[in-house]
Design a protein around this motif. Structure first.
Motif, PDB file in Angstrom:
ATOM      1  N   GLU B 213     -16.480  26.782 -28.254  1.00 29.44           N
ATOM      2  CA  GLU B 213     -16.354  27.028 -29.911  1.00 29.44           C
ATOM      3  C   GLU B 213     -15.766  28.457 -30.193  1.00 29.44           C
ATOM      4  OE1 GLU B 213     -17.477  24.441 -32.184  1.00 29.44           O
ATOM      5  OE2 GLU B 213     -17.149  23.315 -30.235  1.00 29.44           O
ATOM      6  N   GLY B 214     -16.559  29.377 -29.601  1.00 27.30           N
ATOM      7  CA  GLY B 214     -16.327  30.522 -29.917  1.00 27.30           C
ATOM      8  C   GLY B 214     -15.141  31.314 -29.555  1.00 27.30           C
ATOM      9  N   GLU B 215     -13.823  30.574 -29.558  1.00 25.08           N
ATOM     10  CA  GLU B 215     -12.632  31.162 -28.988  1.00 25.08           C
ATOM     11  C   GLU B 215     -12.252  32.434 -29.494  1.00 25.08           C
ATOM     12  OE1 GLU B 215      -8.931  28.555 -28.043  1.00 25.08           O
ATOM     13  OE2 GLU B 215     -10.553  27.379 -28.751  1.00 25.08           O
ATOM     14  N   GLY B 216     -11.572  33.244 -28.629  1.00 25.40           N
ATOM     15  CA  GLY B 216     -10.964  34.439 -28.969  1.00 25.40           C
ATOM     16  C   GLY B 216     -11.323  35.452 -28.027  1.00 25.40           C
ATOM     17  N   GLU B 217     -12.728  36.165 -27.981  1.00 30.79           N
ATOM     18  CA  GLU B 217     -12.824  37.134 -27.244  1.00 30.79           C
ATOM     19  C   GLU B 217     -12.962  36.928 -25.799  1.00 30.79           C
ATOM     20  OE1 GLU B 217     -16.058  39.612 -30.054  1.00 30.79           O
ATOM     21  OE2 GLU B 217     -16.024  37.417 -29.715  1.00 30.79           O
ATOM     22  N   ASP B 218     -13.671  35.955 -25.172  1.00 32.21           N
ATOM     23  CA  ASP B 218     -13.604  35.881 -23.968  1.00 32.21           C
ATOM     24  C   ASP B 218     -12.773  34.949 -23.164  1.00 32.21           C
ATOM     25  OD1 ASP B 218     -15.199  34.450 -25.148  1.00 32.21           O
ATOM     26  OD2 ASP B 218     -16.444  33.968 -23.184  1.00 32.21           O
ATOM     27  N   THR B 219     -11.421  34.796 -23.825  1.00 31.31           N
ATOM     28  CA  THR B 219     -10.529  34.016 -23.153  1.00 31.31           C
ATOM     29  C   THR B 219     -10.279  34.615 -21.589  1.00 31.31           C
ATOM     30  OG1 THR B 219      -9.494  34.218 -25.399  1.00 31.31           O
ATOM     31  CG2 THR B 219      -8.779  32.335 -23.969  1.00 31.31           C
ATOM     32  N   PRO B 220     -10.155  33.653 -20.655  1.00 33.28           N
ATOM     33  CA  PRO B 220      -9.770  34.418 -19.360  1.00 33.28           C
ATOM     34  C   PRO B 220      -8.416  34.758 -19.499  1.00 33.28           C
ATOM     35  CG  PRO B 220      -9.997  31.963 -19.257  1.00 33.28           C
ATOM     36  CD  PRO B 220     -10.481  32.317 -20.531  1.00 33.28           C
ATOM     37  N   GLU B 221      -8.014  35.758 -18.751  1.00 32.89           N
ATOM     38  CA  GLU B 221      -6.681  36.406 -18.600  1.00 32.89           C
ATOM     39  C   GLU B 221      -5.854  35.284 -17.830  1.00 32.89           C
ATOM     40  OE1 GLU B 221      -6.257  40.065 -17.041  1.00 32.89           O
ATOM     41  OE2 GLU B 221      -8.080  40.849 -18.047  1.00 32.89           O
ATOM     42  N   PRO B 222      -4.696  35.107 -18.234  1.00 38.23           N
ATOM     43  CA  PRO B 222      -3.949  34.175 -17.411  1.00 38.23           C
ATOM     44  C   PRO B 222      -3.760  34.547 -16.171  1.00 38.23           C
ATOM     45  CG  PRO B 222      -2.524  35.389 -19.155  1.00 38.23           C
ATOM     46  CD  PRO B 222      -4.079  35.538 -19.477  1.00 38.23           C
ATOM     47  N   ALA B 223      -3.782  33.737 -14.960  1.00 41.55           N
ATOM     48  CA  ALA B 223      -3.554  33.987 -13.664  1.00 41.55           C
ATOM     49  C   ALA B 223      -2.414  34.683 -13.399  1.00 41.55           C
ATOM     50  CB  ALA B 223      -4.038  32.862 -12.615  1.00 41.55           C
ATOM     51  N   ALA B 224      -2.701  35.600 -12.467  1.00 42.05           N
ATOM     52  CA  ALA B 224      -1.271  36.269 -12.114  1.00 42.05           C
ATOM     53  C   ALA B 224      -0.359  35.320 -11.469  1.00 42.05           C
ATOM     54  CB  ALA B 224      -1.694  37.499 -11.349  1.00 42.05           C
ATOM     55  N   PRO B 225       0.882  35.334 -11.553  1.00 47.24           N
ATOM     56  CA  PRO B 225       1.758  34.518 -10.806  1.00 47.24           C
ATOM     57  C   PRO B 225       1.746  34.755  -9.284  1.00 47.24           C
ATOM     58  CG  PRO B 225       3.176  36.090 -11.919  1.00 47.24           C
ATOM     59  CD  PRO B 225       1.780  36.098 -12.497  1.00 47.24           C
ATOM     60  N   PRO B 226       1.630  33.599  -8.504  1.00 44.91           N
ATOM     61  CA  PRO B 226       1.516  34.091  -6.999  1.00 44.91           C
ATOM     62  C   PRO B 226       2.745  34.449  -6.443  1.00 44.91           C
ATOM     63  CG  PRO B 226       2.081  31.471  -7.689  1.00 44.91           C
ATOM     64  CD  PRO B 226       1.561  32.115  -8.930  1.00 44.91           C
ATOM     65  N   ASP B 227       2.185  35.558  -5.723  1.00 45.84           N
ATOM     66  CA  ASP B 227       3.465  36.459  -5.122  1.00 45.84           C
ATOM     67  C   ASP B 227       3.109  36.567  -3.724  1.00 45.84           C
ATOM     68  OD1 ASP B 227       1.310  38.059  -5.751  1.00 45.84           O
ATOM     69  OD2 ASP B 227       2.243  39.702  -6.230  1.00 45.84           O
ATOM     70  N   LEU B 228       2.277  35.853  -3.051  1.00 44.86           N
ATOM     71  CA  LEU B 228       1.949  35.984  -1.560  1.00 44.86           C
ATOM     72  C   LEU B 228       3.122  35.718  -0.653  1.00 44.86           C
ATOM     73  CD1 LEU B 228      -0.785  36.282   0.653  1.00 44.86           C
ATOM     74  CD2 LEU B 228      -0.569  33.858   0.522  1.00 44.86           C
ATOM     75  N   ILE B 229       3.121  36.741   0.229  1.00 44.01           N
ATOM     76  CA  ILE B 229       4.290  36.601   1.451  1.00 44.01           C
ATOM     77  C   ILE B 229       3.445  36.566   2.673  1.00 44.01           C
ATOM     78  CG2 ILE B 229       6.248  37.576   2.366  1.00 44.01           C
ATOM     79  CD1 ILE B 229       6.984  38.856  -0.306  1.00 44.01           C
ATOM     80  N   VAL B 230       3.578  35.480   3.237  1.00 43.03           N
ATOM     81  CA  VAL B 230       2.797  35.647   4.645  1.00 43.03           C
ATOM     82  C   VAL B 230       3.691  35.838   5.781  1.00 43.03           C
ATOM     83  CG1 VAL B 230       1.462  34.196   6.329  1.00 43.03           C
ATOM     84  CG2 VAL B 230       1.199  33.687   3.937  1.00 43.03           C
ATOM     85  N   HIS B 231       3.194  36.949   6.592  1.00 42.35           N
ATOM     86  CA  HIS B 231       4.073  37.376   7.490  1.00 42.35           C
ATOM     87  C   HIS B 231       3.399  36.959   8.853  1.00 42.35           C
ATOM     88  CE1 HIS B 231       7.045  40.350   9.076  1.00 42.35           C
ATOM     89  NE2 HIS B 231       5.924  40.627  10.192  1.00 42.35           N
ATOM     90  N   VAL B 232       4.098  36.199   9.856  1.00 44.80           N
ATOM     91  CA  VAL B 232       3.408  35.721  11.298  1.00 44.80           C
ATOM     92  C   VAL B 232       4.270  36.447  12.379  1.00 44.80           C
ATOM     93  CG1 VAL B 232       3.062  33.822  12.363  1.00 44.80           C
ATOM     94  CG2 VAL B 232       2.820  33.664  10.012  1.00 44.80           C
ATOM     95  N   GLN B 233       3.524  36.902  13.338  1.00 47.87           N
ATOM     96  CA  GLN B 233       4.104  37.381  14.531  1.00 47.87           C
ATOM     97  C   GLN B 233       3.415  36.612  15.788  1.00 47.87           C
ATOM     98  OE1 GLN B 233       3.242  41.299  14.324  1.00 47.87           O
ATOM     99  NE2 GLN B 233       5.047  42.078  13.958  1.00 47.87           N
ATOM    100  N   LEU B 234       4.312  36.081  16.576  1.00 56.17           N
ATOM    101  CA  LEU B 234       3.927  35.545  17.975  1.00 56.17           C
ATOM    102  C   LEU B 234       4.145  36.443  18.998  1.00 56.17           C
ATOM    103  CD1 LEU B 234       2.881  32.832  18.917  1.00 56.17           C
ATOM    104  CD2 LEU B 234       5.191  32.278  19.449  1.00 56.17           C
TER     105      LEU B 234
END
Lengths: 397, 620
Positions: B213-234
């Motif tokens: 109901e009480g919208e406004g103050e504690d609206t969660p921040e929009p999630a950051a856009p995913p920017d993960l880069i996975v680096h795999v070594q064998l």
């Protein structure tokens, strides 16, 4: 004529020499037996005493008055400052708690399963068969471990307890049932019930006599049931309602308020004993009923007895005669098997004694006390079963 | 009645009409009606039973096939069968088993006959042992999954073994809102991380469903856009780089296949960059739970030591590190559990069946000289017992049969030995006690009765405990007797009392006339007992003794309480190993099946024996 030896010939009646006199031989044999037993026993006893004296553990019963120093969370209140003797008592009470409940429930389950085994319904018959075979062919100890570790400790935590109608709460901390607490009016009400039973017994006696003398149906069962129900109702009316309060359990945070709590150990041990012994009792009941020739039932029907009368007057009296002795054996087994409570950590006689022996070092007297207690329980059960057996025995006139 | 016959004889020339015999056998429908729906309450019970069976069977199947971890059984078969018996000496256990199987085969050949059911059973078992591993090989193996999240901790280097020419395929899939948990092997960290993601997803869903109901103050921040880069070594075992690749979360699914040049250990090192997003990394086909290489020691023997990174051992992709996640399909069940299990049992079972068959043929051939063969077989049985003990125990310092202390005996081996010793050693004592109880010497009678009733009145655990405690105290020379022997003493003392009661029953069944007749022939008491009474009495109680043996076999599980590692003790030690924590049900169900098979088979055999009348030859 050849001369026959005279019957008065002294030589023919020479006394049998001592070494061939059977009475003397028997006495000598027994004396030798006693000497061997005593000598061997004394030697072993002596060795044992020396070994114990070397370890400074000469058996005596003084330790019973010493402070226990361990706690028992099961059954009657017990804390570490009480004595070993009291701990032993608590153990005995816990054993009796599980044996008493186990005997009653196992009998009910066994009778149901034994009758189900004879059902005309193929499915019911075979479900009972599978249950019986599984229980009878696996060790009780394995079943107990499975029930304790695989079922009762695998239940959800108290906060997410499974709620059954009742309400009954099932959780890793055990079973919580609604408690039934008698109120102040209970003794008066109970008196009415007792009177009801006495009157029922009286009716049973005179109606049986009547039936035997006149041949008319005595309807003793009807009379008895009516008098018991009548007096119960009367008592309830006088007291004004059933003299019980139901204490409903409730979960508040991390603990349960109200209700009767059963620990998971108690629940697992009781369930295990009931399921295991129930299967054996079922076989006993089945064998007892099957031992009645079918002709008996046919004859009873031909005489015009109803189904109930056939069961009550023809089948059950004969079946009971066959069932009671092996049933007594199963009761004894249940009592003895309750010592397996140690496997699931149930503080029964055996487990508590084990702790006492470890703490006090007095293993020999403790073991002797344990054996004596179990022997007493066993003898009591067999005495009761013998008495019941005497009641249903064929009365020979 | 006698009407005058006018010579009009009537002879029927046409054959009477052929009528069908009355229907005695019920058809399927008739059977159902009679056995399931004969009355209304019968029908009700049938409905309830069907529902019960349906739910019970469904639950059981889902558990057995879908979720139970049977690898705990397959990987510990040696423990279950012989306990801590030295692994390089296990052939002695098998040899002992073969001796007994051979004797059983001969006895079967002489006294029994090949039942169709037994033949079918053996053929089915052999077929299953051969087909299942082949079938399991054909089925694909589920991949290993690791969840790489931007927020999560760094993933430790993972080691695995491969043979030359093996290929490994990496597939990285970004986690979106629709991604569900993959089915395959997974490490604990990934599971926990995935649980976290699902939790967040659920709470987010609840919030959108019930807007505050009480919208406004504690609206969660929009999630950051995913920017993960996975680096795999064998890396290979010498930590030299073989191959590497990068997979950004924006790039969608990424897949690559790498060929491995040599046999040996390989390392997977995962690095990550970025602040948000998650990716599932699938690795296939790896066989982390190969049965023959399930234990780390087996792998190290073949492929050398596990490589170290910065002085620390790396995580190995095996049963300790990975667990199967999600519900298995039937195919997974066969390839992961049934196949390896059949493979592990194949050789031993085949040899045993061969020995059994050989014994059976010998037995049937021996029927030509039946009396001689029977006598030889009995002698063989008697001799086989010490022979088995010698094979298992060995000699002090011989080269080829080194001494194996009874302390090391365990598992099913110990269970069987305890049961057999319990009945064999108790036999003479039991017979003496039974005779003593019926003796007319009051002292002997009282002594025997007291012993029998005392033992029968207390639980076996207390007897075992007493034996454990008292045996070393009774004589200085017994001070160092090991646990197993003490347990044997306890079992013997206990079963002697029960055996005595059984034998007493047999003694009571001998008619008095037999004894009187023997006495009239001039036999003394000893001869009457030994030649007339006992042979008949013992034959009459064979079924009862078999029943007692079954009970004793089950009761051996109690020696666990005094600290022996028989079948149940081994089960308890197995589930206390860190990699098998939480698998109690699997282990207990498995040993329950073993106990069941043995006792059910024995009770069936005893029932057959009773029906065939071998126990009651002279009762007519």
């Amino acid at each position: 004529m050849a001369q026959r030896p005279s019957t008065f010939d002294i030589k023919a009646h020479q006394p049998v020499p001592l070494w061939r006199d059977i009475r003397v031989l028997q006495i000598v044999a027994q004396i030798v037996f006693v000497i061997i037993v005593v000598v061997v026993g004394a030697k072993l006893f002596n060795n044992m005493m020396t070994a114990l004296a070397d370890a400074n553990l000469l058996p005596n019963f003084d330790f019973l008055a010493r402070t226990a120093g361990f706690e028992i969370s099961e059954g009657p209140e017990f804390d570490r400052s009480e004595t070993f003797g009291r701990a032993f008592q608590v153990g005995v009470i816990n054993t009796l708690r599980v044996v008493g409940a186990g005997l009653a429930l196992a009998t009910v389950l066994g009778v149901i399963m034994g009758i189900a085994r004879l059902s005309s319904n193929w499915l019911v018959r075979n479900i009972a068969l599978v249950y019986i075979e599984i229980m009878r062919n696996t060790p009780l100890l394995v079943q107990l471990f499975f029930l304790y570790l695989g079922v009762f400790l695998a239940l959800p935590r108290l906060r997410e307890a499974i709620q059954l109608p009742g309400p009954i709460f099932l959780s890793r901390r055990g079973l919580v049932l609604p408690a039934i607490i008698p109120t102040e009016a209970f003794p008066i009400w109970f008196l009415y019930i007792v009177v009801g039973f006495v009157v029922a017994g009286f009716f049973w006696y005179i109606r049986t006599k009547y039936q035997e003398q006149t041949g008319h149906p005595g309807r003793r069962m009807t009379y008895a049931v009516v008098s018991i129900i009548g007096f119960t109702l009367l008592g309830t009316a006088v007291v004004g309602g059933f003299p019980f309060e139901v204490g409903l359990p409730e979960i508040s945070g991390l603990r349960v308020v109200g209700g009767t709590k059963l620990s998971p150990e108690y629940a697992a041990l009781l369930t295990g004993l009931v399921l295991y012994t129930g299967a054996f009792i079922a076989e006993v009941v089945r064998a007892g009923i099957q031992a009645i020739p079918f002709g008996q039932i046919e004859a009873a029907r031909a005489l015009g007895l109803t189904y109930g009368q056939t069961l009550q007057l023809v089948v059950l009296p004969q079946a009971l005669r066959i069932i009671i002795p092996p049933l007594g054996n199963q009761y004894l087994n249940l009592a003895k098997n309750s010592s397996l409570g140690i496997a699931v950590g149930y503080a029964d006689l055996f487990q508590v004694s084990n702790t006492i022996a470890n703490q006090s070092g007095q293993s020999v007297p403790v073991i002797a006390m344990v054996m004596a207690t179990y022997l007493t329980i066993s003898l009591t059960i067999s005495a009761v079963m013998n008495w019941i057996n005497g009641l249903v025995r064929i009365k020979e006139r | 009645m006698a009407t005058e016959d006018k010579g009009l004889h009537y002879v029927e020339t046409t054959p009477p009409p052929i009528r069908r015999p009355p229907v005695i056998e019920l058809g399927a429908l008739g059977w159902i009606k009679r056995n399931l729906f004969s009355t209304w309450y019968d029908a009700l019970m049938t409905v309830i039973s069907v529902a019960f069976i349906f739910f019970a069977a469904r639950g059981l199947l889902i558990w057995v096939v879908g979720t139970a971890e049977w690898s705990v059984v397959t990987n510990n078969l040696r423990l279950f069968s012989a306990g801590r018996y030295p692994p390089d000496q296990v052939w002695r256990v098998q040899l002992a088993l073969m001796i007994v199987t051979f004797m059983a085969g001969i006895s079967w050949g002489i006294w029994g006959r090949m039942v169709r059911l037994a033949v079918i059973l053996i053929v089915v078992v052999i077929a299953a042992l051969f087909i299942m591993p082949i079938f399991a090989e054909m089925l694909p193996i589920r991949p290993i999954y690791t969840l790489v999240t931007a927020e999560g901790e760094t993933i430790p280097a993972m080691a695995f073994v491969a043979d030359p020419g093996d290929e490994i395929t990496f597939t990285l899939t970004p986690v979106t809102d629709e991604t569900i948990m993959p089915v395959g092997f997974m490490d604990m960290a990934s599971r926990i991380a995935w649980g976290q993601i699902e939790l967040e997803r659920n709470t987010a869903q609840e919030e959108t469903e019930t807007p505050q109901e009480g919208e406004g103050e504690d609206t969660p921040e929009p999630a950051a856009p995913p920017d993960l880069i996975v680096h795999v070594q064998l890396l290979d075992a010498n930590l030299e780089l073989l191959s590497e690749f990068e997979a950004p979360v924006e790039g969608g699914e990424y897949s690559t296949t790498i060929r491995l040049p040599d046999a040996g250990w390989y390392l997977i090192v995962v690095d990550k960059e970025g602040t948000a997003g998650a990716m599932w990394m699938a690795m296939e086909p790896l066989e982390p739970l190969k049965t023959d290489l399930a234990s780390e020691t087996a792998r190290e023997e073949r492929y050398g030591p596990v490589p170290e990174v910065e002085g620390r051992r790396t995580r190995v992709l095996d049963a300790v590190y990975l667990r199967f996640a999600g519900v298995r399909t039937l195919g997974d069940f066969i390839s992961l559990h049934i196949g390896p299990f059949a493979e592990a049992l194949k050789t031993t079972t085949l040899i045993l069946f061969a020995v059994l068959g050989f014994g059976y043929i010998m037995g049937t051939l021996g029927k030509a000289h039946e009396k001689l063969t029977k006598r030889l077989t009995l002698i063989g049985w008697v001799l086989s017992f010490p022979l088995v003990v010698i094979v298992l125990r060995g000699f002090g310092n011989s080269g080829w049969l080194p001494y194996v202390s009874t302390d090391l005996w365990g598992g099913l081996l110990l269970t069987l030995i305890l049961a057999i010793v319990g009945i064999v050693a108790a036999f003479p004592i039991g017979v003496l006690l039974a005779l003593g109880r019926r003796s007319n010497l009051p002292v002997v009678k009282i002594f025997s009765t007291l012993y029998i009733e005392l033992i029968r009145g207390v639980p076996l655990v207390t007897v075992l405990f007493t034996a454990q405690l008292m045996v070393p105290l009774l004589d200085p020379s017994l001070a160092n007797v090991d646990n197993v022997v003490r347990a044997m003493v306890g079992m013997t003392m206990f079963s002697a009392a029960y055996l005595a009661e059984n034998v007493r029953g047999g003694l009571q069944s001998i008619p008095k006339g037999q004894i009187e007749a023997a006495k009239a022939l001039g036999m003394n008491d000893v001869l009457v007992t030994a030649l007339i009474v006992l042979p008949q009495a013992l034959r009459a109680v064979i079924p009862a003794i078999v029943g007692q043996f079954i009970a004793l076999f089950k009761d051996t599980s109690l020696v666990y309480i005094v600290g022996l590692l028989e079948l149940l003790g081994i089960a308890r030690t197995t589930i206390s190993q860190p990699e098998y924590v939480g698998l109690q049900r699997e282990v207990f169900v498995f040993i329950a099946i073993i106990y069941f098979v043995f006792s059910y088979a024995m009770s069936e055999a005893s029932r057959k024996l009773e029906e065939s009348g071998a126990g009651a030859v002279r009762r007519r």
